[in-house]
Design a protein around this motif. Structure first.
Motif, PDB file in Angstrom:
ATOM      1  N   TYR A 194      12.723  34.666  13.150  1.00 60.79           N
ATOM      2  CA  TYR A 194      12.942  36.022  13.653  1.00 60.79           C
ATOM      3  C   TYR A 194      11.856  36.376  14.649  1.00 60.79           C
ATOM      4  O   TYR A 194      12.116  37.027  15.673  1.00 60.79           O
ATOM      5  CB  TYR A 194      12.929  37.056  12.526  1.00 60.79           C
ATOM      6  CG  TYR A 194      13.911  36.787  11.413  1.00 60.79           C
ATOM      7  CD1 TYR A 194      15.089  36.101  11.672  1.00 60.79           C
ATOM      8  CD2 TYR A 194      13.666  37.228  10.122  1.00 60.79           C
ATOM      9  CE1 TYR A 194      15.979  35.845  10.655  1.00 60.79           C
ATOM     10  CE2 TYR A 194      14.554  36.985   9.103  1.00 60.79           C
ATOM     11  CZ  TYR A 194      15.709  36.285   9.380  1.00 60.79           C
ATOM     12  OH  TYR A 194      16.585  36.040   8.380  1.00 60.79           O
ATOM     13  N   LEU A 213      21.372  36.806  13.240  1.00 59.34           N
ATOM     14  CA  LEU A 213      19.949  36.580  13.500  1.00 59.34           C
ATOM     15  C   LEU A 213      19.396  37.660  14.425  1.00 59.34           C
ATOM     16  O   LEU A 213      18.265  38.128  14.258  1.00 59.34           O
ATOM     17  CB  LEU A 213      19.764  35.200  14.132  1.00 59.34           C
ATOM     18  CG  LEU A 213      18.331  34.777  14.348  1.00 59.34           C
ATOM     19  CD1 LEU A 213      17.687  34.492  13.017  1.00 59.34           C
ATOM     20  CD2 LEU A 213      18.260  33.564  15.233  1.00 59.34           C
ATOM     21  N   PHE A 264      18.259  40.762  12.672  1.00 57.27           N
ATOM     22  CA  PHE A 264      16.947  40.629  12.026  1.00 57.27           C
ATOM     23  C   PHE A 264      15.835  40.652  13.064  1.00 57.27           C
ATOM     24  O   PHE A 264      14.774  41.234  12.830  1.00 57.27           O
ATOM     25  CB  PHE A 264      16.901  39.335  11.212  1.00 57.27           C
ATOM     26  CG  PHE A 264      17.840  39.339  10.049  1.00 57.27           C
ATOM     27  CD1 PHE A 264      17.771  40.344   9.102  1.00 57.27           C
ATOM     28  CD2 PHE A 264      18.800  38.369   9.903  1.00 57.27           C
ATOM     29  CE1 PHE A 264      18.643  40.371   8.036  1.00 57.27           C
ATOM     30  CE2 PHE A 264      19.675  38.392   8.848  1.00 57.27           C
ATOM     31  CZ  PHE A 264      19.598  39.391   7.911  1.00 57.27           C
ATOM     32  N   SER A 265      16.096  40.039  14.218  1.00 53.20           N
ATOM     33  CA  SER A 265      15.060  40.041  15.248  1.00 53.20           C
ATOM     34  C   SER A 265      14.867  41.434  15.834  1.00 53.20           C
ATOM     35  O   SER A 265      13.748  41.839  16.139  1.00 53.20           O
ATOM     36  CB  SER A 265      15.418  39.063  16.353  1.00 53.20           C
ATOM     37  OG  SER A 265      15.555  37.790  15.810  1.00 53.20           O
ATOM     38  N   GLY A 307       8.358  40.023  12.567  1.00 54.61           N
ATOM     39  CA  GLY A 307       9.269  38.952  12.178  1.00 54.61           C
ATOM     40  C   GLY A 307       8.919  38.396  10.813  1.00 54.61           C
ATOM     41  O   GLY A 307       9.777  38.252   9.942  1.00 54.61           O
TER      42      GLY A 307
END
Lengths: 357, 356
Positions: B60, B280, B283-284, B303
């Motif tokens: 992340y 993804l 989340f990033s 992250g």
């Protein structure tokens, strides 16, 4: 809006200025064109069940229904200046709510429709209250997050959403037995139900945006401080606009359930949100007529795909089988050529050819 | 020393109590809620969750760094970042698998794979710079709507292009590090009973290398200095002769290259497919938001903490895999909302001062 000099003027003067600015942009030529498109589209929609097969009717009707989602974006982004990349989630919420109200609560269809509209309004309003502390690109971020998260979360409530495999709705909307209509004609009944609702909602929204509320929205979009100085409650207006727009998107979802008595989380993925947004932008996000042009785009693009889909092939799969790429290219092109969409393009061309300055 | 300074202490608390409560109360509630689970599970399980969380978190962090690089330069969020990374990973895939470079190995080092990832990073950098030049630069960066539209369009185009060229079936992507489930191989280090796999260590090393590389580029090179000047004040930088456009292009190139690296790191775990990055990316986004959208250190810390939250909190709460993904998605969404609501600048970001 020239905030500084206007602060001394009365609210009425501000409203009339906004009104003048709105009217100045629409030469007669364009008004005529827009009205013609509107009337032609209306007539076509009225007689559509007599023209096409029930499968094509179903497909067109589902696009017609999506126009409410696009309209929701016009209200939120175009009029109130709130970017939302997550309206697909509200379409989904509306569909699931409709399914739940019809099957689990057992409401009749018109009531269930109203109830799911109100549900979506509430959720949108709540998210609005939280999200409206942030602006512009951050709001886009939050709403995109909503669009990505929604299908996975929906999967977790199988009694409403049917979990992984989806859920067929048991109480479908059928023609009453005394009419003696066959099954294939039932779809026409559903279609007319949706058409009536769509027209009513468009009319309601148009009146709302023409009145006090619409002008307040535009004032907030163009100059928050000035609008606040004139006594517009920014928070209430923005949250309200977001809620109403979510309600519109939810109605689109609910009507989809009327057409296809089946709900599944897969229908409401992030691409639905993006497609809605793309359609609103292609049509022209600043005006209600833009929603209509946007829907025409949603209809035309897959048709063009069907024609052009055979051009480029790889493993039997055409590049244009997926209409998403057309929307992507369209978005980028239009951002360069005409940021206010097709409606804006028409408007500018119209202004060039009109003899009024 | 003076009365004025004494006064500031209670005032600081009063001024920040909302943010403190916003961060503190959820953490407290979670700690109480899962505290006995942690004790019950024992140190080994906790350590294992820690390692796994930092592993996910490192990936992340890499993608969040890419987001932050672009935000720092232009105050824009690149919604197509994930798709660019996915596209770059496919380019690496072409080199490694389609052309068969993956078979080229020197001892345990997969030289061919490394080479194809580096080449893919270079190509992505060129693509990124090209996108900036052709599609982003013509627009006024203070108006967000056009750039949201452009990056959204890019998202759609890259996604369907990848689906067209490589189709939508998931593919196996070779891992840079020794695979986890290779039979008979002792491919982990044991620490207090918890397994620290080699590929996890590898991910940490890559993250550290990225951090060092960024530090070197930004602090020790001329273009890095120009980049910092532009991100601190574009107009002043332009006035002292920095070629702003070129610097922004450089930022996009760097971001795209790091994005591709992140994609190549995550592809062996998720399988390579066109919609690999959608989750993804959330989340990033959460990572970048927590750290502050304009802070590179923030992106790395953010992250890692998102990874930890995901693995520790959700690992103890969730009962199965599907619950794991859903709960962690919901957590990421709530984190984005919560941070933007209480403290839009994040942990390390600079607070925006708005003049009315």
């Amino acid at each position: 809006m020239k905030a500084g000099s206007d602060l001394a003027a009365s609210p009425e003067a501000l409203w009339s200025e906004v009104e003048a600015a709105a009217d100045a942009g629409w030469p007669q030529w364009v008004r005529t064109l827009n009205r013609t498109v509107l009337v032609a589209a209306g007539l076509l929609l009225l007689i559509l069940p007599f023209l096409v097969e029930s499968i094509a009717l179903r497909r067109n009707a589902s696009l017609l229904v999506l126009s409410l989602g696009v309209l929701g974006l016009v209200v939120a982004t175009g009029k109130a200046g709130l970017i939302s990349l997550g309206h697909g989630a509200f379409v989904g919420l509306g569909a699931f709510a409709m399914g739940a109200f019809v099957d689990l609560v057992g409401l009749p269809y018109p009531l269930a429709l109203t109830a799911s509209f109100v549900t979506c309004c509430l959720f949108g309003w709540l998210l609005g209250l939280i999200a409206l502390r942030v602006k512009g690109i951050y709001l886009a971020l939050i709403t995109m997050g909503l669009a990505v998260v929604f299908p996975s979360v929906a999967k977790r409530f199988p009694s409403i959403t049917g979990g992984t495999s989806g859920r067929p709705i048991e109480n479908t909307l059928d023609a009453p037995a005394w009419t003696g209509l066959t099954d294939s004609q039932t779809i026409a009944v559903r279609y007319y139900f949706c058409l009536v609702v769509c027209i009513a909602v468009f009319a309601l929204t148009r009146n709302l945006l023409r009145g006090r509320i619409g002008r307040a929205m535009q004032a907030v979009r163009d100059g928050e401080t000035a609008a606040a100085a004139f006594g517009v409650s920014i928070v209430r207006l923005k949250a309200g606009a977001f809620g109403y727009s979510a309600g519109l998107a939810g109605t689109a979802g609910a009507l989809q359930v009327v057409l296809f008595p089946f709900v599944s989380h897969e229908q409401f993925n992030v691409f639905l949100s993006f497609r809605l947004y793309a359609a609103a932008v292609l049509g022209g996000i600043g005006a209600i007529i833009g929603a209509i042009y946007g829907v025409i785009a949603i209809v035309i693009v897959p048709t063009l795909n069907d024609i052009a889909g055979g051009l480029i092939r790889n493993d039997g799969r055409g590049l244009l089988d997926n209409d998403v790429i057309v929307f992507g290219v369209g978005l980028i092109l239009l951002t360069f050529v005409s940021p206010d969409g097709f409606a804006g393009l028409v408007q500018r061309v119209g202004r060039r050819f009109s003899n009024r300055p | 020393m003076t009365a004025l300074q004494l006064d500031t202490k209670p005032n600081w608390f009063m001024a920040n109590w909302q943010q403190l409560a916003g961060f503190g109360l959820p953490v407290l509630a979670i700690a109480i809620y899962i505290g006995d689970d942690i004790v019950e599970g024992g140190a080994r399980l906790f350590l294992q969750r820690l390692f796994d969380g930092l592993d996910n978190g490192a990936i992340y962090a890499v993608v969040a760094v890419a987001l932050v690089l672009i935000f720092k330069a232009t105050t824009l969020i690149n919604f197509a970042q994930g798709e660019l990374a996915m596209f770059g990973s496919f380019l690496a895939y072409v080199g490694a698998v389609t052309l068969g470079l993956d078979d080229v190995k020197v001892g345990p080092i997969p030289l061919g794979l490394l080479l194809s990832i580096v080449v893919a990073m270079v190509i992505s950098a060129a693509i990124g710079a090209g996108i900036e030049r052709v599609l982003i630069r013509p627009f006024d960066p203070s108006d967000h709507l056009p750039v949201v539209l452009i990056t959204l369009g890019l998202f759609l185009i890259l996604n369907s292009l990848a689906a067209f060229v490589w189709n939508v079936n998931p593919r196996e992507f070779p891992s840079l590090f020794p695979a986890r489930n290779e039979s008979g191989a002792q491919n982990f280090v044991e620490i207090a009973g918890a397994r620290l796999f080699y590929d996890v260590i590898g991910t940490y090393i890559v993250l550290a290398a990225i951090g060092l590389a960024l530090y070197f580029i930004l602090q020790r090179t001329k273009i890095g200095l120009a980049f910092r000047a532009v991100s601190s004040n574009t107009e002043s930088a332009r006035l002292v002769g920095v070629r702003v456009g070129r610097v922004l292009g450089f930022g996009w190139a760097l971001a795209s290259a790091f994005g591709t690296l992140g994609g190549a790191l995550v592809a062996p775990k998720l399988f390579l497919k066109p919609d690999m990055m959608a989750l993804l990316l959330i989340f990033s986004f959460a990572a970048a938001t927590v750290g502050g959208l304009d802070s590179l250190i923030g992106a790395i810390v953010g992250g890692l903490s998102i990874g930890l939250i995901q693995s520790v909190l959700v690992g103890y709460l969730g009962d199965n895999d599907s619950a794991f993904i859903i709960l962690s998605l919901a957590v990421a969404f709530v984190v984005i909302l919560g941070v933007l609501w209480t403290k839009p600048a994040g942990l390390f970001g600079t607070s925006a001062v708005e003049r009315v």
